[in-house]
Design an enzyme around this catalytic site. Structure first.
Site, mmCIF file in Angstrom:
data_model
loop_
_atom_site.group_PDB
_atom_site.id
_atom_site.type_symbol
_atom_site.label_atom_id
_atom_site.label_comp_id
_atom_site.label_asym_id
_atom_site.label_seq_id
_atom_site.Cartn_x
_atom_site.Cartn_y
_atom_site.Cartn_z
ATOM 1 N N GLY A 1 6.047 8.722 -1.514
ATOM 2 C CA GLY A 1 5.536 10.076 -1.333
ATOM 3 C C GLY A 1 4.164 10.146 -0.719
ATOM 4 O O GLY A 1 3.568 11.227 -0.630
ATOM 5 N N GLN B 1 13.057 3.896 32.076
ATOM 6 C CA GLN B 1 13.575 4.816 33.090
ATOM 7 C C GLN B 1 13.783 4.103 34.427
ATOM 8 O O GLN B 1 14.779 4.345 35.127
ATOM 9 C CB GLN B 1 12.592 5.976 33.269
ATOM 10 C CG GLN B 1 13.100 7.106 34.168
ATOM 11 C CD GLN B 1 14.164 7.952 33.490
ATOM 12 O OE1 GLN B 1 14.319 7.902 32.272
ATOM 13 N NE2 GLN B 1 14.897 8.717 34.284
ATOM 14 N N MET C 1 0.828 -1.201 0.000
ATOM 15 C CA MET C 1 0.000 0.000 0.000
ATOM 16 C C MET C 1 0.867 1.258 0.000
ATOM 17 O O MET C 1 0.758 2.092 -0.893
ATOM 18 C CB MET C 1 -0.914 0.022 1.234
ATOM 19 C CG MET C 1 -1.980 -1.048 1.293
ATOM 20 S SD MET C 1 -3.037 -0.777 2.757
ATOM 21 C CE MET C 1 -4.062 -2.234 2.717
ATOM 22 N N HIS D 1 14.642 1.100 34.845
ATOM 23 C CA HIS D 1 15.856 0.285 34.726
ATOM 24 C C HIS D 1 17.133 1.121 34.795
ATOM 25 O O HIS D 1 18.230 0.557 34.857
ATOM 26 C CB HIS D 1 15.838 -0.504 33.416
ATOM 27 C CG HIS D 1 14.998 -1.747 33.457
ATOM 28 N ND1 HIS D 1 13.625 -1.721 33.396
ATOM 29 C CD2 HIS D 1 15.350 -3.055 33.552
ATOM 30 C CE1 HIS D 1 13.162 -2.963 33.438
ATOM 31 N NE2 HIS D 1 14.186 -3.793 33.536
ATOM 32 N N GLY E 1 -1.729 3.515 9.675
ATOM 33 C CA GLY E 1 -2.337 4.841 9.753
ATOM 34 C C GLY E 1 -1.821 5.534 10.989
ATOM 35 O O GLY E 1 -1.962 5.019 12.111
ATOM 36 N N GLU F 1 -6.690 -4.622 10.790
ATOM 37 C CA GLU F 1 -5.269 -4.315 10.943
ATOM 38 C C GLU F 1 -5.046 -3.405 12.147
ATOM 39 O O GLU F 1 -4.112 -3.604 12.941
ATOM 40 C CB GLU F 1 -4.730 -3.647 9.681
ATOM 41 C CG GLU F 1 -3.268 -3.263 9.785
ATOM 42 C CD GLU F 1 -2.711 -2.663 8.498
ATOM 43 O OE1 GLU F 1 -1.532 -2.273 8.498
ATOM 44 O OE2 GLU F 1 -3.452 -2.594 7.497
ATOM 45 N N THR G 1 6.484 -4.548 5.164
ATOM 46 C CA THR G 1 6.848 -5.657 6.046
ATOM 47 C C THR G 1 6.775 -6.968 5.275
ATOM 48 O O THR G 1 5.845 -7.189 4.499
ATOM 49 C CB THR G 1 5.897 -5.700 7.250
ATOM 50 O OG1 THR G 1 5.974 -4.463 7.954
ATOM 51 C CG2 THR G 1 6.261 -6.837 8.193
#
Length: 381
Positions: A131, A338, A127, A340, A366, A244, A160
């Protein structure tokens, strides 16, 4: 809070998925990262386990679960391991496969679906363009009729599974004068002359995912490769995008919840100034806040899962789920890192990898800004 949307069958499936991941996947994570992609053996093993055919009818090699809650369980267990697995498996089985199940004729289903279910045929969906980003209605890739064939030219990016896919479902403009109503979908075999993979992209995170640029230069396909009716591709994409986005939300909250649980244990074990850091009020208040955020978010996502299982989930509710869950995911993981301290910034710690792997979830499927625009539009604004 006890979750109530899953029954014994779902939990039995969860146990089998976890056992498969612990036995056959977790030991190979370093190999996936080194290769910048999941191995073919992973896909074949996942197919043999029945994890890739939840949406596919039994007569075409799938298990036809008929209950989206099984998809959700799979997504949650994958997300507990890392962000790459639900991303790659989701694109193949939860996002692209439904196009080939619901928009095709019987001959096409016989041709494509058995390999999809077995893991022999890896899927990607084309998809996004260089641009275009989230602006799917203005894509530039074209498919021009030539006799009984179509000739595709253009490019896609951020795809992906793009570097390893066998079939890419490609959105292309077939009637430019119709704008969004002139887009069609084609299943393109990646061995077709003119198709090429450009760069496998160097991402901030998810190193074990092959995210790639794709190029189409006079790629010739036939009418038999058309997925769905001509010029209805944009409508189809809008119909399938809620699933999705729900999958992204499920991934986000499950991933954050797992890392948060590990962080709580770290706070109990890590000693500073003579006591576990979990004994400091600041840490206690913060962890109480994060647990509440995750559980409240999970409760909403669970309701969305049930709505989708009953075919009642709206695109607007999916948009709410997507942006909120990924925002919570980002906030929770940032706080976990943070807690950790300096160790949290070391790649050897899961929290560091989780933090960088998760950043993209506010962008893909999206962007969250687009989700808010959709919700605002629904409010009449």
């Amino acid at each position: 809070m006890t979750r109530e949307i899953y029954n014994e069958d779902h939990e039995a499936f969860r146990a089998s998925v976890k056992e498969f991941l612990d036995r056959q996947v977790v030991p190979n994570l370093e190999e996936y990262e080194k290769n910048h992609g999941l191995t073919r053996q992973f896909w074949l093993d996942a197919g043999a386990q029945g994890l890739l055919g939840l949406e596919i009818p039994e007569e075409h090699g799938g298990v036809d679960a008929g209950d989206y809650r099984f998809n959700a369980v799979l997504t949650e267990e994958l997300a507990k391991v890392n962000m790459t697995l639900p991303s790659c498996v989701g694109i193949h089985a939860d996002i692209t496969a439904p196009y080939l199940v619901h928009l095709t004729n019987e001959e096409q289903r016989k041709r494509w679906l058995p390999g999809v279910a077995s893991g022999e045929t890896l899927l990607a969906i084309g998809m996004t363009e260089p641009g275009g980003g989230s602006d799917l209605a203005n894509l530039k890739t074209t498919a021009v009729r030539d006799g009984d064939d179509w000739v595709i030219n253009g490019s896609k990016t951020f795809i992906t599974n793009g570097g390893s896919a066998d079939i890419v479902v490609v959105a292309a403009r077939t009637a430019p004068e119709k704008r969004a109503k002139g887009i069609s979908l084609f299943a393109v075999d990646t061995k077709t002359p003119g198709f090429s993979v450009g760069r496998v992209l160097d991402k901030v995170g998810q190193d074990d995912s092959d995210t790639a640029e794709l190029s189409f230069e006079d790629v010739r396909v036939s009418n038999d490769d058309l997925v769905g009716p001509l010029d209805t591709g944009f409508i189809s994409m809008m119909q399938f995008l809620p699933q999705e986005r729900l999958g992204t939300a499920i991934t986000g909250v499950a991933h954050a919840k797992q890392i948060l649980e590990e962080t709580i244990q770290y706070a109990k074990d890590r000693v500073a100034f003579g006591q576990p850091i979990g004994k400091f009020q600041n840490t206690q208040f913060l962890l109480a806040d994060l647990v509440t955020r995750v559980e409240v978010t999970e409760a909403y996502i669970d309701q969305c899962v049930m709505k989708h299982t009953r075919k009642e989930l709206t695109a607007i509710d999916a948009a709410k789920a997507k942006w909120w869950a990924t925002q919570i995911q980002s906030e929770v993981l940032d706080h976990c890192l943070q807690i950790h301290g300096g160790y949290g910034y070391m790649n050897e710690y899961r929290v560091a990898r989780a933090w960088r792997d998760a950043r993209v979830t506010k962008i893909w499927a999206g962007s969250n800004e687009i989700m808010k625009m959709l919700i605002a539009r629904d409010l009449g604004l």
